[in-house]
Design a protein around this motif. Structure first.
Motif, PDB file in Angstrom:
ATOM      1  N   TRP A  15     -32.418  76.130 -19.082  1.00 35.94           N
ATOM      2  CA  TRP A  15     -33.544  76.119 -17.913  1.00 35.94           C
ATOM      3  C   TRP A  15     -33.405  74.750 -17.164  1.00 35.94           C
ATOM      4  O   TRP A  15     -33.511  74.907 -15.835  1.00 35.94           O
ATOM      5  CB  TRP A  15     -34.872  76.001 -18.653  1.00 35.94           C
ATOM      6  N   ALA A  16     -32.733  73.685 -17.753  1.00 36.92           N
ATOM      7  CA  ALA A  16     -32.705  72.298 -17.152  1.00 36.92           C
ATOM      8  C   ALA A  16     -31.281  72.470 -16.325  1.00 36.92           C
ATOM      9  O   ALA A  16     -31.164  71.528 -15.566  1.00 36.92           O
ATOM     10  CB  ALA A  16     -32.717  71.300 -17.896  1.00 36.92           C
ATOM     11  N   THR A  17     -30.280  73.374 -16.568  1.00 33.74           N
ATOM     12  CA  THR A  17     -29.104  73.379 -15.849  1.00 33.74           C
ATOM     13  C   THR A  17     -29.368  73.729 -14.241  1.00 33.74           C
ATOM     14  O   THR A  17     -29.785  74.682 -14.082  1.00 33.74           O
ATOM     15  CB  THR A  17     -28.200  74.360 -16.423  1.00 33.74           C
ATOM     16  N   PRO A  18     -28.687  72.831 -13.632  1.00 34.59           N
ATOM     17  CA  PRO A  18     -28.686  73.114 -12.007  1.00 34.59           C
ATOM     18  C   PRO A  18     -28.161  74.559 -11.818  1.00 34.59           C
ATOM     19  O   PRO A  18     -27.263  75.017 -12.439  1.00 34.59           O
ATOM     20  CB  PRO A  18     -27.960  72.005 -11.426  1.00 34.59           C
ATOM     21  N   ALA A  19     -28.899  75.353 -10.664  1.00 31.29           N
ATOM     22  CA  ALA A  19     -28.516  76.562 -10.298  1.00 31.29           C
ATOM     23  C   ALA A  19     -26.947  76.745  -9.968  1.00 31.29           C
ATOM     24  O   ALA A  19     -26.239  77.595 -10.447  1.00 31.29           O
ATOM     25  CB  ALA A  19     -29.342  76.981  -9.350  1.00 31.29           C
ATOM     26  N   ILE A  20     -26.717  75.741  -9.229  1.00 34.06           N
ATOM     27  CA  ILE A  20     -25.081  75.660  -8.925  1.00 34.06           C
ATOM     28  C   ILE A  20     -24.304  75.407  -9.951  1.00 34.06           C
ATOM     29  O   ILE A  20     -22.977  76.137 -10.051  1.00 34.06           O
ATOM     30  CB  ILE A  20     -24.926  74.662  -7.449  1.00 34.06           C
ATOM     31  N   THR A  21     -24.553  74.745 -11.030  1.00 32.26           N
ATOM     32  CA  THR A  21     -23.550  74.643 -12.022  1.00 32.26           C
ATOM     33  C   THR A  21     -23.773  75.597 -12.880  1.00 32.26           C
ATOM     34  O   THR A  21     -22.411  76.077 -13.327  1.00 32.26           O
ATOM     35  CB  THR A  21     -24.089  73.217 -12.969  1.00 32.26           C
ATOM     36  N   GLY A  22     -24.693  76.294 -13.359  1.00 31.68           N
ATOM     37  CA  GLY A  22     -24.763  77.543 -14.023  1.00 31.68           C
ATOM     38  C   GLY A  22     -24.122  78.420 -13.393  1.00 31.68           C
ATOM     39  O   GLY A  22     -23.406  79.432 -13.960  1.00 31.68           O
ATOM     40  N   SER A  23     -24.226  78.946 -11.976  1.00 29.73           N
ATOM     41  CA  SER A  23     -23.536  79.876 -11.426  1.00 29.73           C
ATOM     42  C   SER A  23     -22.097  79.610 -11.515  1.00 29.73           C
ATOM     43  O   SER A  23     -21.356  80.706 -11.684  1.00 29.73           O
ATOM     44  CB  SER A  23     -24.069  79.751  -9.754  1.00 29.73           C
ATOM     45  N   THR A  24     -21.291  78.383 -11.108  1.00 33.23           N
ATOM     46  CA  THR A  24     -19.884  78.163 -11.320  1.00 33.23           C
ATOM     47  C   THR A  24     -19.637  78.379 -12.839  1.00 33.23           C
ATOM     48  O   THR A  24     -18.497  79.070 -12.804  1.00 33.23           O
ATOM     49  CB  THR A  24     -19.674  76.763 -11.132  1.00 33.23           C
ATOM     50  N   VAL A  25     -20.260  78.049 -13.844  1.00 30.79           N
ATOM     51  CA  VAL A  25     -19.958  78.611 -15.190  1.00 30.79           C
ATOM     52  C   VAL A  25     -19.638  79.737 -15.433  1.00 30.79           C
ATOM     53  O   VAL A  25     -18.918  80.528 -16.065  1.00 30.79           O
ATOM     54  CB  VAL A  25     -20.778  77.671 -16.360  1.00 30.79           C
ATOM     55  N   TRP A  26     -20.850  80.506 -14.867  1.00 29.94           N
ATOM     56  CA  TRP A  26     -20.794  82.156 -15.185  1.00 29.94           C
ATOM     57  C   TRP A  26     -19.632  82.835 -14.297  1.00 29.94           C
ATOM     58  O   TRP A  26     -18.971  83.834 -14.985  1.00 29.94           O
ATOM     59  CB  TRP A  26     -22.063  82.768 -14.633  1.00 29.94           C
ATOM     60  N   VAL A  27     -19.396  82.321 -13.331  1.00 25.59           N
ATOM     61  CA  VAL A  27     -18.033  82.790 -12.304  1.00 25.59           C
ATOM     62  C   VAL A  27     -16.917  82.469 -13.365  1.00 25.59           C
ATOM     63  O   VAL A  27     -15.734  83.710 -13.472  1.00 25.59           O
ATOM     64  CB  VAL A  27     -17.961  82.199 -11.159  1.00 25.59           C
ATOM     65  N   PHE A  28     -16.802  81.449 -13.943  1.00 25.06           N
ATOM     66  CA  PHE A  28     -15.387  81.101 -14.805  1.00 25.06           C
ATOM     67  C   PHE A  28     -15.497  81.964 -15.973  1.00 25.06           C
ATOM     68  O   PHE A  28     -14.565  82.672 -16.242  1.00 25.06           O
ATOM     69  CB  PHE A  28     -15.537  79.697 -15.150  1.00 25.06           C
ATOM     70  N   LEU A  29     -16.657  82.409 -16.637  1.00 31.84           N
ATOM     71  CA  LEU A  29     -16.827  83.099 -17.772  1.00 31.84           C
ATOM     72  C   LEU A  29     -16.389  84.621 -17.385  1.00 31.84           C
ATOM     73  O   LEU A  29     -15.704  85.218 -18.374  1.00 31.84           O
ATOM     74  CB  LEU A  29     -18.150  83.079 -18.338  1.00 31.84           C
ATOM     75  N   PHE A  30     -16.607  84.880 -16.422  1.00 28.40           N
ATOM     76  CA  PHE A  30     -16.293  86.389 -16.082  1.00 28.40           C
ATOM     77  C   PHE A  30     -15.107  86.511 -15.007  1.00 28.40           C
ATOM     78  O   PHE A  30     -14.876  87.582 -14.457  1.00 28.40           O
ATOM     79  CB  PHE A  30     -17.371  86.935 -15.337  1.00 28.40           C
ATOM     80  N   ASP A  31     -14.539  85.553 -14.922  1.00 23.00           N
ATOM     81  CA  ASP A  31     -13.293  85.598 -14.027  1.00 23.00           C
ATOM     82  C   ASP A  31     -12.115  86.564 -14.502  1.00 23.00           C
ATOM     83  O   ASP A  31     -11.743  86.614 -15.799  1.00 23.00           O
ATOM     84  CB  ASP A  31     -12.780  84.100 -14.110  1.00 23.00           C
TER      85      ASP A  31
END
Length: 326
Positions: A148-164
């Motif tokens: 919940w505390a993770t910034p949206a842009i950081t979380g989105s970047t991490v998810w893009v990497f996980l599903f790259d």
């Protein structure tokens, strides 16, 4: 004897005689002024915050509405052409655009899916928190609050990497090879939905968990002794008692998910291939800044504002009802 009778008669007369009328108090207006002053006291304390809110909200909303009624493009910004008043012309152009209605429908469907998934995950984990021991419960709470505390842009970047498709671990674990989640429309929306639910469910989980803990344990024990299953206990006992909380959480989730911008913009590179993953917030950004049609972008913003204002009014009304019930 006569003396005693006279004294007793005088005492009775003194007790039964009406009290003398009090003289009118001069300056009674001071009391009224004091009451009026006490009524204005809360507003005096709120005045600094109201001034800040007026500067941060009222003026930008005024400018947004004003620009939506003007012909305001890059030519007007640079001073090459004069600004002209179009009235509702921008709204007519917007409502005549078929892409706007497609984006609006996609936004509504995507927000509804996010709300349903967020509520399902949040409620399920809230019930799980009541069934596990203290240490696993603490670990789950910390993990959820971290998401919940993770910034949206950081979380989105991490998810893009996980599903790259080339370097992401998810495709390897699932055996999907070089499958691109962001290439197709529905898989891209699904990927964004996963991230939105991941960063949104902690609020629902914590809120519903607090509501469950407020339910008397005797009620849940009685339902369990009567042979009710966990699903029946949730549907027939817990959910009705948590209805005010569930309504508030649902409306807040609608407001948050309807105006998603960062996740869509980052994970689909600005709205997907040929705009297949556009939502209203990203659509307004593209109209205003990518196409320099600031008046159309403002009109989209006003439409979103009116929709969210209607939802917010429903939310405030439900909050007021909940306060009256409590």
């Amino acid at each position: 004897m006569t003396h005693h009778v006279t004294a007793g008669t005088d005492a009775v007369v003194r007790k039964t005689a009406p009290a003398p009328a009090e003289a009118p108090v001069r300056g009674g207006g001071r009391g009224g002024a004091g009451q009026r002053g006490s009524r204005w006291t809360p507003w005096l304390y709120l005045a600094p915050a109201l001034v800040v809110l007026a500067g941060l909200l009222v003026y930008p909303i005024y400018q947004l509405g004003l620009i939506s009624f003007l012909e305001y493009t890059q030519a007007q910004v640079s001073g090459g052409e004069p600004t002209t008043f179009k009235g509702f012309g921008n709204y007519q152009e917007l409502f005549a655009d078929s892409q706007f209605w497609q984006v609006l429908l996609a936004t509504v469907v995507f927000a509804a899916a996010c709300v349903v998934a967020t509520l399902a995950v949040g409620c399920a984990l809230a019930v799980l928190l009541t069934r596990i021991r203290a240490l696993p419960r603490l670990a789950l709470m910390l993990a959820a609050l971290g998401a919940w505390a993770t910034p949206a842009i950081t979380g989105s970047t991490v998810w893009v990497f996980l599903f790259d498709p080339d370097h992401g671990p998810v495709n390897r674990l699932l055996g999907l090879g070089d499958f691109s989640w962001t290439y197709e429309r529905y898989s891209a929306f699904a990927l964004v939905l996963f991230e939105v639910v991941w960063c949104s469910f902690p609020f629902v989980m914590v809120t519903v968990y607090a509501g469950i803990k407020a339910i008397p344990s005797e009620v849940l024990e009685a339902a369990s002794l009567d042979g009710a299953s966990q699903w029946r206990i949730w549907r027939s006992v817990i959910a009705p008692m948590l209805r005010p909380i569930l309504i508030v959480v649902t409306i807040q989730s609608i407001i948050w998910d309807f105006k998603v911008f960062t996740q869509i913009y980052v994970m689909t590179s600005g709205g997907g291939i040929a705009g297949q993953n556009l939502v209203l917030n990203v659509y307004a950004y593209q109209k205003a800044f990518a196409s320099s049609q600031y008046s159309l972008g403002s009109a989209i913003g006003v439409v979103m504002l009116l929709i969210l204002l209607a939802v917010t009014l429903v939310y405030l009304r439900l909050m007021r009802r909940q306060g009256e019930e409590l």
